[in-house]
Design a protein around this motif. Sequence first.
Motif, short mmCIF file in Angstrom:
data_model
loop_
_atom_site.label_atom_id
_atom_site.label_comp_id
_atom_site.label_asym_id
_atom_site.label_seq_id
_atom_site.Cartn_x
_atom_site.Cartn_y
_atom_site.Cartn_z
N GLY A 103 -5.74 85.42 -44.84
CA GLY A 103 -6.99 85.94 -44.32
C GLY A 103 -7.54 85.28 -43.14
N ALA A 104 -7.59 86.05 -41.96
CA ALA A 104 -8.46 85.46 -40.96
C ALA A 104 -9.22 86.27 -40.26
CB ALA A 104 -7.41 84.88 -40.23
N ARG A 105 -10.39 85.69 -39.60
CA ARG A 105 -11.20 86.68 -38.64
C ARG A 105 -10.32 87.05 -37.59
NH1 ARG A 105 -16.67 83.08 -37.68
NH2 ARG A 105 -15.03 81.88 -37.52
N ASP A 106 -9.66 86.17 -36.91
CA ASP A 106 -8.91 86.17 -35.74
C ASP A 106 -7.43 86.70 -36.15
OD1 ASP A 106 -7.20 86.28 -33.42
OD2 ASP A 106 -8.67 84.91 -32.52
N LEU A 107 -7.10 87.95 -36.03
CA LEU A 107 -5.88 88.39 -36.69
C LEU A 107 -4.61 87.29 -35.96
CD1 LEU A 107 -4.31 89.96 -38.66
CD2 LEU A 107 -4.11 91.86 -36.77
N PRO A 139 -18.50 93.96 -44.13
CA PRO A 139 -18.20 94.66 -45.19
C PRO A 139 -17.21 95.89 -44.88
CG PRO A 139 -20.61 94.44 -44.89
CD PRO A 139 -19.98 93.96 -43.74
N ARG A 140 -17.34 96.41 -43.77
CA ARG A 140 -16.21 97.57 -43.62
C ARG A 140 -14.96 96.97 -43.17
NH1 ARG A 140 -18.97 101.75 -39.09
NH2 ARG A 140 -20.68 102.49 -40.56
N GLY A 141 -14.75 95.78 -42.79
CA GLY A 141 -13.65 94.88 -42.60
C GLY A 141 -12.93 94.56 -44.01
N VAL A 142 -13.77 94.14 -44.64
CA VAL A 142 -13.53 93.82 -46.00
C VAL A 142 -12.91 94.96 -46.83
CG1 VAL A 142 -14.01 92.65 -48.24
CG2 VAL A 142 -14.84 92.00 -46.29
N THR A 143 -13.49 96.05 -46.76
CA THR A 143 -13.10 97.25 -47.52
C THR A 143 -11.51 97.79 -46.85
OG1 THR A 143 -15.34 97.79 -47.98
CG2 THR A 143 -13.52 99.50 -47.86
N ALA A 144 -11.44 97.40 -45.65
CA ALA A 144 -10.22 97.88 -45.07
C ALA A 144 -9.15 96.97 -45.49
CB ALA A 144 -10.50 97.92 -43.48
N ALA A 145 -9.32 95.50 -45.70
CA ALA A 145 -8.35 94.67 -45.92
C ALA A 145 -7.89 94.93 -47.48
CB ALA A 145 -9.28 93.19 -46.04
N ALA A 184 -0.45 81.64 -37.99
CA ALA A 184 -0.31 80.57 -39.39
C ALA A 184 0.70 81.15 -40.45
CB ALA A 184 -1.66 80.64 -40.24
N ALA A 185 0.60 82.62 -40.50
CA ALA A 185 1.72 83.44 -41.40
C ALA A 185 3.10 82.83 -40.97
CB ALA A 185 1.52 84.74 -41.46
N ALA A 186 3.18 83.21 -39.52
CA ALA A 186 4.61 82.70 -38.97
C ALA A 186 5.22 81.43 -39.48
CB ALA A 186 4.71 83.00 -37.65
N GLY A 187 4.07 80.34 -39.34
CA GLY A 187 4.46 79.06 -39.47
C GLY A 187 5.17 78.76 -40.95
N ILE A 188 4.08 79.74 -42.12
CA ILE A 188 4.59 79.50 -43.30
C ILE A 188 6.04 80.12 -43.54
CG2 ILE A 188 3.89 80.54 -45.68
CD1 ILE A 188 1.09 80.07 -44.76
N ARG A 189 6.34 81.35 -42.90
CA ARG A 189 7.54 81.83 -43.08
C ARG A 189 8.59 81.09 -42.45
NH1 ARG A 189 4.64 86.26 -41.30
NH2 ARG A 189 5.40 86.30 -39.34
N ALA A 190 8.41 80.27 -41.23
CA ALA A 190 9.50 79.50 -40.74
C ALA A 190 9.78 78.43 -41.77
CB ALA A 190 8.97 78.82 -39.66
N ALA A 191 8.65 77.97 -42.47
CA ALA A 191 9.03 76.88 -43.78
C ALA A 191 9.80 77.46 -44.89
CB ALA A 191 8.03 76.25 -43.85
N GLY A 192 10.00 78.91 -44.77
CA GLY A 192 10.55 79.38 -46.08
C GLY A 192 9.73 80.17 -46.89
N GLY A 193 8.50 80.33 -46.50
CA GLY A 193 7.75 81.04 -47.28
C GLY A 193 7.52 82.59 -47.12
N VAL A 194 6.67 83.36 -48.03
CA VAL A 194 6.59 84.56 -47.61
C VAL A 194 4.98 84.82 -47.45
CG1 VAL A 194 6.69 86.96 -48.47
CG2 VAL A 194 8.47 85.67 -49.22
N ALA A 195 4.71 85.21 -46.15
CA ALA A 195 3.23 85.40 -45.88
C ALA A 195 3.15 86.50 -44.94
CB ALA A 195 2.91 84.01 -45.17
N HIS A 196 1.79 86.99 -45.04
CA HIS A 196 1.64 88.15 -44.15
C HIS A 196 0.07 87.98 -43.86
CE1 HIS A 196 4.91 90.40 -45.77
NE2 HIS A 196 4.61 90.05 -46.83
N PRO A 197 -0.15 88.08 -42.55
CA PRO A 197 -1.38 87.91 -41.94
C PRO A 197 -2.41 89.07 -42.24
CG PRO A 197 -0.09 88.70 -40.16
CD PRO A 197 0.83 88.44 -41.37
N ILE A 198 -3.67 89.07 -42.42
CA ILE A 198 -4.70 90.12 -42.69
C ILE A 198 -5.80 89.70 -41.99
CG2 ILE A 198 -5.34 89.26 -45.07
CD1 ILE A 198 -5.37 92.24 -45.90
N ALA A 199 -6.41 90.72 -41.50
CA ALA A 199 -7.53 90.52 -40.76
C ALA A 199 -8.75 90.63 -41.87
CB ALA A 199 -7.93 91.94 -39.72
N LEU A 200 -9.46 89.39 -41.90
CA LEU A 200 -10.63 89.60 -42.63
C LEU A 200 -11.85 88.71 -42.15
CD1 LEU A 200 -11.48 90.40 -45.61
CD2 LEU A 200 -10.10 88.47 -46.55
#
Length: 248
Positions: free
Chosen positions: A35-39, A66-72, A45-61
């Motif tokens: 979760g990050a304000r700036d997608l 409140p609307r953004g949180v609901t969308a997330a 950050a998620a790409a860095g985690i994946r490069a290290a072998g992890g599973v990560a997905h960015p999410i705008a948050l």
Amino acid sequence: MSDEATIALVTGANKGIGRAVAERFAQLGMTVLVGARDLAKGAEAAAGIRAAGGVAHPIALDVTDPRGVTAAAEEITGRFGRLDVLVNNAGIAGELGAQSPGSTQLDGVRAVFETNLFGVVTVIEAALPLLRRSFAARIVNVSSGTASMTWTTDATCYLSRIPAAVGYPVSKAALNMLTVQYAKALSREGILVNAVAPGACATDFAKGLPYRSTRTAADGAAIVVRLATLGRECPTGGFFDDNGKVPW
């Protein structure tokens, strides 16, 4: 937890302690939602985690939107169907000059509470339907040692010598009580809620502190990860650091 990959959402996870938590979760085999304000920063950050072998997905948050949180929450529902771990890490220190007793600027204090307290309420409320679909959900709220009234009034503790502020430490003390209230309400459903004091770490967040820390973001993340991954022995409604219970 079930045999399926644990789904974990970390707010404010593009840097600092939040990123260290996300990285450790990924190392443990979790699917991490960064979760990050700036997608774009979350994606990096998620790409860095994946490069290290992890599973990560960015999410705008942005926890103050409140609307953004609901969308997330809707995005998580559509992609994963549930949430097993929620780490409310996003927080701000605010403008310290606006928090000095005697010259307090309420707008500055309100901004701190919007992120550190009301933002947590917003995210938890939006995430609850997803957490209720988990076999053993965990919520970890990242608080602060400055929230401990015992420590900050103890002349032998370094926290008692930090300049007074009516924003950040007060918001974190309120977060601790919020933690207790959600723990009381959700314990019967098996959703365990705790607060942690990660300690002052050498991150961007701590640059304005009147003392230097040698702790790393990974050091601060350790207690978060521990509370998020304990099994049936996990407590609820508590406040913890590396050494155990933190006095209120």
